[in-house]
Design a protein around this motif. Structure first.
Motif, PDB file in Angstrom:
ATOM      1  N   HIS A  84     -30.541   7.309  10.155  1.00 17.27           N
ATOM      2  CA  HIS A  84     -30.392   7.673   8.754  1.00 17.27           C
ATOM      3  C   HIS A  84     -28.937   7.937   8.390  1.00 17.27           C
ATOM      4  O   HIS A  84     -28.519   7.657   7.260  1.00 17.27           O
ATOM      5  CB  HIS A  84     -31.272   8.878   8.435  1.00 17.27           C
ATOM      6  CG  HIS A  84     -32.725   8.538   8.418  1.00 17.27           C
ATOM      7  ND1 HIS A  84     -33.712   9.446   8.084  1.00 17.27           N
ATOM      8  CD2 HIS A  84     -33.373   7.373   8.698  1.00 17.27           C
ATOM      9  CE1 HIS A  84     -34.899   8.860   8.163  1.00 17.27           C
ATOM     10  NE2 HIS A  84     -34.706   7.604   8.537  1.00 17.27           N
ATOM     11  N   SER A  85     -28.155   8.456   9.317  1.00 20.55           N
ATOM     12  CA  SER A  85     -26.731   8.650   9.031  1.00 20.55           C
ATOM     13  C   SER A  85     -26.037   7.311   8.801  1.00 20.55           C
ATOM     14  O   SER A  85     -25.136   7.206   7.950  1.00 20.55           O
ATOM     15  CB  SER A  85     -26.058   9.417  10.174  1.00 20.55           C
ATOM     16  OG  SER A  85     -26.212   8.730  11.404  1.00 20.55           O
ATOM     17  N   GLU A  86     -26.442   6.275   9.542  1.00 20.09           N
ATOM     18  CA  GLU A  86     -25.852   4.950   9.347  1.00 20.09           C
ATOM     19  C   GLU A  86     -26.313   4.326   8.034  1.00 20.09           C
ATOM     20  O   GLU A  86     -25.542   3.643   7.348  1.00 20.09           O
ATOM     21  CB  GLU A  86     -26.204   4.037  10.525  1.00 20.09           C
ATOM     22  CG  GLU A  86     -25.531   4.435  11.828  1.00 20.09           C
ATOM     23  CD  GLU A  86     -24.016   4.405  11.723  1.00 20.09           C
ATOM     24  OE1 GLU A  86     -23.475   3.428  11.161  1.00 20.09           O
ATOM     25  OE2 GLU A  86     -23.366   5.365  12.185  1.00 20.09           O
ATOM     26  N   LEU A  87     -27.575   4.536   7.677  1.00 22.26           N
ATOM     27  CA  LEU A  87     -28.057   4.041   6.384  1.00 22.26           C
ATOM     28  C   LEU A  87     -27.289   4.700   5.245  1.00 22.26           C
ATOM     29  O   LEU A  87     -26.992   4.065   4.224  1.00 22.26           O
ATOM     30  CB  LEU A  87     -29.554   4.315   6.244  1.00 22.26           C
ATOM     31  CG  LEU A  87     -30.486   3.586   7.222  1.00 22.26           C
ATOM     32  CD1 LEU A  87     -31.942   3.986   6.959  1.00 22.26           C
ATOM     33  CD2 LEU A  87     -30.323   2.067   7.121  1.00 22.26           C
ATOM     34  N   PHE A  88     -26.966   5.992   5.417  1.00 19.06           N
ATOM     35  CA  PHE A  88     -26.218   6.681   4.370  1.00 19.06           C
ATOM     36  C   PHE A  88     -24.797   6.139   4.271  1.00 19.06           C
ATOM     37  O   PHE A  88     -24.233   6.053   3.173  1.00 19.06           O
ATOM     38  CB  PHE A  88     -26.194   8.191   4.624  1.00 19.06           C
ATOM     39  CG  PHE A  88     -25.717   8.979   3.437  1.00 19.06           C
ATOM     40  CD1 PHE A  88     -26.543   9.188   2.349  1.00 19.06           C
ATOM     41  CD2 PHE A  88     -24.431   9.496   3.400  1.00 19.06           C
ATOM     42  CE1 PHE A  88     -26.107   9.906   1.241  1.00 19.06           C
ATOM     43  CE2 PHE A  88     -23.976  10.214   2.304  1.00 19.06           C
ATOM     44  CZ  PHE A  88     -24.819  10.425   1.222  1.00 19.06           C
ATOM     45  N   PRO A 144     -28.487  19.529  12.898  1.00 20.46           N
ATOM     46  CA  PRO A 144     -28.724  20.983  12.962  1.00 20.46           C
ATOM     47  C   PRO A 144     -30.140  21.338  13.389  1.00 20.46           C
ATOM     48  O   PRO A 144     -30.346  22.316  14.129  1.00 20.46           O
ATOM     49  CB  PRO A 144     -28.439  21.451  11.535  1.00 20.46           C
ATOM     50  CG  PRO A 144     -27.559  20.403  10.946  1.00 20.46           C
ATOM     51  CD  PRO A 144     -28.021  19.118  11.563  1.00 20.46           C
ATOM     52  N   HIS A 145     -31.133  20.556  12.954  1.00 21.69           N
ATOM     53  CA  HIS A 145     -32.520  20.866  13.303  1.00 21.69           C
ATOM     54  C   HIS A 145     -32.849  20.497  14.754  1.00 21.69           C
ATOM     55  O   HIS A 145     -33.794  21.024  15.331  1.00 21.69           O
ATOM     56  CB  HIS A 145     -33.475  20.154  12.342  1.00 21.69           C
ATOM     57  CG  HIS A 145     -33.346  20.625  10.930  1.00 21.69           C
ATOM     58  ND1 HIS A 145     -32.823  19.830   9.930  1.00 21.69           N
ATOM     59  CD2 HIS A 145     -33.639  21.819  10.350  1.00 21.69           C
ATOM     60  CE1 HIS A 145     -32.816  20.511   8.797  1.00 21.69           C
ATOM     61  NE2 HIS A 145     -33.302  21.714   9.019  1.00 21.69           N
ATOM     62  N   THR A 146     -32.047  19.597  15.335  1.00 18.91           N
ATOM     63  CA  THR A 146     -32.287  19.210  16.718  1.00 18.91           C
ATOM     64  C   THR A 146     -32.048  20.373  17.677  1.00 18.91           C
ATOM     65  O   THR A 146     -32.594  20.382  18.789  1.00 18.91           O
ATOM     66  CB  THR A 146     -31.408  17.998  17.085  1.00 18.91           C
ATOM     67  OG1 THR A 146     -31.816  16.891  16.271  1.00 18.91           O
ATOM     68  CG2 THR A 146     -31.562  17.589  18.537  1.00 18.91           C
ATOM     69  N   HIS A 160     -25.513  14.468   5.327  1.00 18.74           N
ATOM     70  CA  HIS A 160     -26.183  13.224   5.709  1.00 18.74           C
ATOM     71  C   HIS A 160     -25.435  12.437   6.790  1.00 18.74           C
ATOM     72  O   HIS A 160     -26.059  11.635   7.498  1.00 18.74           O
ATOM     73  CB  HIS A 160     -26.420  12.339   4.487  1.00 18.74           C
ATOM     74  CG  HIS A 160     -27.557  12.787   3.622  1.00 18.74           C
ATOM     75  ND1 HIS A 160     -28.764  13.203   4.139  1.00 18.74           N
ATOM     76  CD2 HIS A 160     -27.677  12.879   2.261  1.00 18.74           C
ATOM     77  CE1 HIS A 160     -29.573  13.543   3.144  1.00 18.74           C
ATOM     78  NE2 HIS A 160     -28.939  13.357   2.007  1.00 18.74           N
ATOM     79  N   LEU A 161     -24.143  12.640   6.941  1.00 17.24           N
ATOM     80  CA  LEU A 161     -23.435  11.948   8.016  1.00 17.24           C
ATOM     81  C   LEU A 161     -23.648  12.622   9.370  1.00 17.24           C
ATOM     82  O   LEU A 161     -23.203  12.096  10.390  1.00 17.24           O
ATOM     83  CB  LEU A 161     -21.946  11.827   7.696  1.00 17.24           C
ATOM     84  CG  LEU A 161     -21.623  10.884   6.532  1.00 17.24           C
ATOM     85  CD1 LEU A 161     -20.118  10.788   6.322  1.00 17.24           C
ATOM     86  CD2 LEU A 161     -22.214   9.483   6.755  1.00 17.24           C
ATOM     87  N   LYS A 162     -24.338  13.772   9.370  1.00 17.72           N
ATOM     88  CA  LYS A 162     -24.787  14.366  10.622  1.00 17.72           C
ATOM     89  C   LYS A 162     -26.297  14.650  10.519  1.00 17.72           C
ATOM     90  O   LYS A 162     -26.811  15.580  11.135  1.00 17.72           O
ATOM     91  CB  LYS A 162     -24.008  15.635  10.979  1.00 17.72           C
ATOM     92  CG  LYS A 162     -24.126  16.782   9.979  1.00 17.72           C
ATOM     93  CD  LYS A 162     -23.845  18.155  10.625  1.00 17.72           C
ATOM     94  CE  LYS A 162     -22.439  18.385  11.078  1.00 17.72           C
ATOM     95  NZ  LYS A 162     -21.565  18.930  10.015  1.00 17.72           N
ATOM     96  N   GLU A 163     -26.984  13.815   9.740  1.00 15.53           N
ATOM     97  CA  GLU A 163     -28.386  14.087   9.418  1.00 15.53           C
ATOM     98  C   GLU A 163     -29.218  14.334  10.667  1.00 15.53           C
ATOM     99  O   GLU A 163     -29.127  13.606  11.643  1.00 15.53           O
ATOM    100  CB  GLU A 163     -28.998  12.928   8.624  1.00 15.53           C
ATOM    101  CG  GLU A 163     -30.449  13.197   8.227  1.00 15.53           C
ATOM    102  CD  GLU A 163     -30.884  12.450   6.984  1.00 15.53           C
ATOM    103  OE1 GLU A 163     -32.042  12.579   6.620  1.00 15.53           O
ATOM    104  OE2 GLU A 163     -30.057  11.766   6.374  1.00 15.53           O
TER     105      GLU A 163
END
Length: 334
Positions: free
Chosen positions: A179-183, A146-148, A140-143
């Motif tokens: 989302h990484s910042e929200l996590f 990988p899919h990008t 989640h800190l690199k949410e």
């Protein structure tokens, strides 16, 4: 991020090399006695190789990223991962009378893994919830990253659909909504260290295998279909569990800021799952009908690894044990 602690002869040899200037070397060998998905040494070595394509490590020269001998070693590790996935994940059939969207939905419906989210919603204590978040921080800190990798490999509607999903993941250009910042806010609310890779030494092989599989699919163009199917399964199984995660965190005293990551996914992923299954995967299969099986296989890999992760966590908790590897990291973060 610093290089983690080695977990066997493979990572010990690899890390010794990486701390020196880039140079050719013969790949270190390690016995393949443990199944690849559960092999701590293999998964950490592969994660380290992949991380050089993301943010890297402070003590590792950036030129290592494309050093031919390291890429040759990574290829050997990837072959073991690929073979391990093939043994663990049967390739789903693709009935020609089904749309890919329907086939994906049937895969998701057939998944019968333990409901970790239900346990977290109703029964988990605060320390167990903190453990779960520490596991998930590895991804989640690199949410979305990988899919990008798929974006430049697509065209037309599938590309536009993926960009639409990823734009939401990256907060529509607003850093506070990424989302990484929200996590990170969730981690801080639980008294955890929110720095990138803080719990790399604590997480087991199955947690690393989840991240490695995404990177493996993302970095190889031949696995584009599998990467899209993986993302579709990710989105199609996200909304309801995130609602339960938020419920559990509220029960344990988590405030609105700590729960925002989960609440955001309840709404966003309900939309994303339609875009991913219909526009992205459906559009891709219409353009490349021979790769429908790849899409379903990627989805099956995502579901299987998530099930194995849930089994690992729940089995440890039933025994009153931690699902994380033993170090002093968790205590030091408080």
């Amino acid at each position: 991020m610093q290089l983690p602690t080695p977990r066997g002869p493979l990572t010990a040899a690899l890390f010794e090399r990486l701390r020196r200037p880039p140079h050719p070397f013969d790949p270190p060998s390690a016995p393949a006695e443990t199944p690849a998905i559960a092999d701590e040494d293999l998964q950490l070595a592969l994660f380290t190789c992949y991380e050089l394509h993301y943010r890297g490590f402070e003590e590792v020269d950036e030129e290592w990223e494309w050093e031919p001998s390291l890429l040759a070693m990574r290829k050997v590790l990837e072959r073991r991962l690929e073979n391990g996935l093939a043994r663990a994940v049967p390739r789903p059939p693709y009935p020609p009378d089904l749309s890919v969207r329907r086939a994906l939905a049937e895969l998701v419906t057939a998944d019968d893994g333990p409901s970790l989210s239900a346990f977290l919603a109703r029964r988990a204590d605060l320390e167990q919830f903190r453990e779960f978040v520490a596991h998930r921080s590895i991804y989640h800190l690199k949410e979305a990253d990988p899919h990008t990798w798929a974006i430049p490999r697509l065209d037309g509607r599938p590309k536009a659909a993926l960009v639409e999903i990823q734009a939401d993941e990256y907060g529509g250009g607003r850093v506070e909504k990424m989302h990484s910042e929200l996590f990170r806010a969730t981690m801080r609310g639980l008294g955890l260290d929110d720095s990138y890779g803080a719990y790399l030494d604590r997480v087991p092989a199955i947690t690393l295998a989840i991240s490695n599989t995404m990177s493996f699919f993302g970095l190889h163009r031949r696995h584009l279909g599998a990467l899209l199917g993986h993302l579709a399964a990710f989105e199609m199984t996200s909304s309801a569990p995130n609602r339960r995660y938020s419920t559990g965190l509220r029960r344990l005293g988590g405030d609105e800021a700590a729960r925002r990551f989960y609440d955001e996914h309840v709404q966003a992923d309900a939309v994303h799952e339609q875009i991913a299954a219909h526009d992205m995967c459906g559009g891709f299969v219409r353009e490349h009908p021979s790769r429908a099986g790849d899409v379903l296989y990627g989805a099956a890999c995502a579901l299987t690894l998530d099930r194995l992760f849930a089994e690992h966590v729940m089995d440890h908790w039933r025994c009153g044990a931690s699902s994380l590897r033993e170090t002093n990291v968790m205590a030091e973060s408080r």
